[in-house]
Write an enzyme that holds these catalytic residues in place. Structure first.
Site, short mmCIF file in Angstrom:
data_model
loop_
_atom_site.label_atom_id
_atom_site.label_comp_id
_atom_site.label_asym_id
_atom_site.label_seq_id
_atom_site.Cartn_x
_atom_site.Cartn_y
_atom_site.Cartn_z
N ASP A 11 42.44 44.43 40.65
CA ASP A 11 41.63 44.25 41.85
C ASP A 11 41.45 45.61 42.51
O ASP A 11 42.44 46.31 42.77
CB ASP A 11 42.31 43.30 42.82
CG ASP A 11 42.33 41.86 42.33
OD1 ASP A 11 41.52 41.53 41.45
OD2 ASP A 11 43.16 41.08 42.82
N ASP A 130 36.53 30.96 41.69
CA ASP A 130 37.70 30.93 42.57
C ASP A 130 37.89 29.50 43.06
O ASP A 130 37.09 28.99 43.85
CB ASP A 130 37.50 31.88 43.75
CG ASP A 130 37.37 33.33 43.31
OD1 ASP A 130 37.87 33.67 42.23
OD2 ASP A 130 36.76 34.12 44.05
#
Length: 258
Positions: A11, A130
């Site tokens: 990330d 997600d």
């Protein structure tokens, strides 16, 4: 049978690799390029990079580090972050990425999936999902703009419906980011993975929850995923990729051993 894949996830925020828990409270892990090289050298099958605030900031992924990563690794890598046009995708692929992944932009404009697949081929197009389990309703819901805690929102889509929708539109692979499990290291959500696997005919990558080598084994053996993505166990050197692959091979998992 195709070999199962071990995929470290990086990330990225403000030019550095970060990691949170359940998509919140991110801490800085380190610089992008050295981490990418380390994971490639340890035997990762591919890497995934998420510029986690690109979509919520209304910008595309910072391409300056994409070419630097391409120069130092010789394994495939996928890049995600605010990609919402054919030109955005073309630029990132031209900088050396092998795949591009879309998430929030696909929710905003589902036709983007088809346009990208038609232009670059389905093998290049990954859709990230997600997903959050709502205990009150007992349902899995898709979330959007998860890179920014203040902007994260629950969409109208239930996860299984969105999985089927993105496949119809041309997704070549799906990464299922299980938000409840993210960063807590108590195992992948095997129940959710199994439900998604039942309606998913493209490669499925599990993401969120890996804490032990056994967790990877369970995802491959019990949910039949094609790849397992993890971050904190690799960033914090809790699990070594080479040792993980040796363990999985000994358990009968078809995997490329370093």
């Amino acid at each position: 049978m195709l070999a199962k894949r071990i995929i470290p996830c990086l990330d990225v925020r403000d030019g550095q690799v970060v990691k949170g828990v359940q998509f919140r409270n991110h801490e800085i892990i380190g610089d992008i390029v050295p981490l990418a090289k380390r994971y490639a050298d340890e035997g990762a099958d591919e890497l995934v990079f998420y510029d986690i605030t690109a979509s919520s900031d209304g910008r595309v992924v910072d391409k300056s580090w994409v070419s630097r990563v391409a120069e130092v690794i010789d394994i495939p890598f996928c890049v995600a972050g605010g990609i919402k046009s054919l030109d955005d995708a073309a630029q990132i692929l031209s900088f050396g990425a092998d795949k591009i992944s879309i998430n929030s932009p696909a929710l905003a404009d589902p036709t983007l999936i088809t346009r990208l697949a038609d232009r670059f081929g389905v093998q290049c197009i990954v859709v990230g999902i997600d997903t959050w389990f709502d205990a009150a309703s007992g349902k899995y819901h898709v979330n959007q703009y998860t890179g920014d805690e203040s902007r994260t929102r629950v969409t109208q889509w239930e996860t299984l419906d969105w999985v089927q929708e993105v496949q119809k539109r041309g997704a070549g692979e799906i990464v299922l980011n299980m938000m409840n499990q993210d960063g807590v290291r108590n195992g992948y959500d095997l129940e959710q993975l199994s439900k998604v696997r039942a309606v998913c005919r493209v490669p499925l990558i599990a993401s969120g929850g890996a804490g032990t080598m056994e967790h990877f084994l369970e995802a491959f053996r019990d949910a039949s995923v094609d790849g397992a993505l993890a971050a904190s166990v690799f960033h914090k050197q809790i699990i070594n990729i080479g040792e993980l692959k040796t363990y999985l091979a000994a358990q009968g998992v078809e995997i490329r051993v370093c």
